[in-house]
Motif scaffolding. Structure first.
Motif: not given
Lengths: 123, 289
Positions: A32-33, A79, A81-84, A86
């Motif tokens: 997303g980011y 970082d 952090e686990r991210r989704r 797409y």
């Protein structure tokens, strides 16, 4: 639910937010980011999506079958952090292609009328 | 905290990602500039969250409404037929209730023949028919004085006082207008006959009024050059003229059918519209916002 054989033309014209999100996913899958950053970069900062707009758009794109979720993993540039992530579906690629051709046709018309100067679209 | 503005399902799916994005934005703002950049990011994000949360709430509510309609155990056809029948029954019920609640009115009719001294045109030797003569006589029959005398003769003041007043008695100037509303004198076309009509809730009273008015007119003309003869006395009606139950019920039935069809059509369109709201190309199109 969009099917793989749905006509891309039925989705046109796209809203600017949708088009830019799809554009951001053309060359690679993103989280997303990263999509938000890509949109800001592509438009030279003219379009800055907030988290609400971004994920509202992502939600509708998922529901329409234009994008799908990829395997979640950390972004090494950000970082741990686990991210989704797409990515575009086949339909999503056809839709963004159709919209791009539509814009190209409009640009052609504008150019023929002498409306386009030397400045870029977002300048 | 701002994420609580979103529907629960939305929060569950995207809440964590949105928090990640927001934190990343803040870190980027801090890296670029000092407090002003952070404040700007926060304000912009909050505004964005509030606006989009309202939109998502509305979308969730609309979906629930559509789902409710779609999950109704009855089919669209059942809804359509049911609403149509309900509308028809409603109209028919109102018609029947109105008909039953209407005060019945009986009509009685007396006929008086008028003989003008100068013939039908009032001119000796003439056979030309002058309708104005008979029209004039019709007005004479229902003149104030004639009505007042009929009211007194039939003691209508005491009868109608009990009906219209809680206490006290009606006086003649009050009775005459009431009587005038109950009588009608009509010249029959191409004849020299006046039809004296009277209405009342009591058939006996209606007949008495018609006969009294006709006789009053006949006695007025006795001494004059125009003669009048009561040729047909009024009789009490056997059935009330109003309400006309068969006519009312059949009219009500026709109206009920029309209304029911209208309601059924609207229901069909409405159910189709509600169920079709989620289909189509979806909210991707610029024209759909």
């Amino acid at each position: 639910m969009a099917s793989a054989v749905a006509d891309p033309e039925t989705f046109l014209p796209l809203t600017p937010a949708v088009f830019h999100v799809l554009l951001a996913l053309v060359d690679q899958e993103r989280h997303g980011y990263a999509i938000m950053q890509s949109v800001a970069e592509t438009t030279g900062g003219a379009i800055q999506m907030g988290p609400g707009t971004l994920y509202g758009t992502i939600k509708r794109l998922l529901e329409s079958g234009l994008i799908e979720e990829s395997e979640g993993r950390p972004d090494p540039e950000l970082d741990d952090e686990r991210r989704r992530y797409y990515r575009l579906t086949g339909l999503g690629q056809r839709v963004v292609g159709a919209e791009s051709r539509r814009y190209a046709a409009l640009v052609q018309v504008a150019r023929s009328k002498g409306l386009l100067g030397t400045k870029g679209a977002y300048a | 905290m701002a994420l609580r503005l979103y529907p629960a399902a939305y929060r569950e799916r995207f809440g964590e990602e949105m928090e990640q994005v927001f934190r990343a934005q803040l870190r980027a703002a801090v890296a670029r500039s000092a407090g002003s950049g952070v404040a700007w990011v926060m304000m912009r994000s909050m505004a964005d969250l509030v606006v989009t949360a309202c939109h998502e709430r509305w979308a969730a509510m609309s979906e629930r409404r559509i789902m409710k309609c779609s999950s109704v155990p009855w089919s669209r056809s059942v809804w359509t037929v049911g609403m149509g029948l309900l509308g028809a029954v409603l109209v028919l019920g109102v018609t029947i209730a109105t008909t039953l609640l209407m005060t019945p009115a009986y009509r009685s009719t007396a006929h008086v023949r008028v003989d003008f001294e100068g013939g039908p045109a009032g001119l000796p030797g003439s056979t030309v028919y002058d309708p104005y003569l008979l029209r004039t006589e019709a007005e004479v029959v229902a003149a104030y004085d004639s009505l007042a005398r009929v009211a007194e003769q039939l003691s209508l003041a005491s009868q109608w006082s009990a009906k219209y007043l809680r206490q006290g008695t009606l006086v003649t100037p009050e009775v005459v207008p009431l009587l005038r509303d109950r009588v009608e004198v009509v010249p029959l076309r191409n004849t020299m006959i006046l039809e004296v009509r009277a209405w009342d809730a009591d058939p006996q009273t209606a007949a008495a009024i018609a006969n009294a008015l006709a006789e009053e007119y006949v006695s007025q003309r006795r001494a004059g050059r125009t003669a009048a003869v009561l040729i047909d006395r009024a009789e009490p009606g056997l059935r009330p003229m109003r309400p006309n139950v068969p006519l009312n019920v059949s009219t009500g039935f026709v109206l009920a059918c029309g209304f029911g069809l209208g309601v059924a059509s609207l229901t069909w369109l409405a159910t189709g519209w509600m169920r079709g709201r989620g289909r189509g190309p979806g909210p991707m199109r610029a024209s759909a916002g």
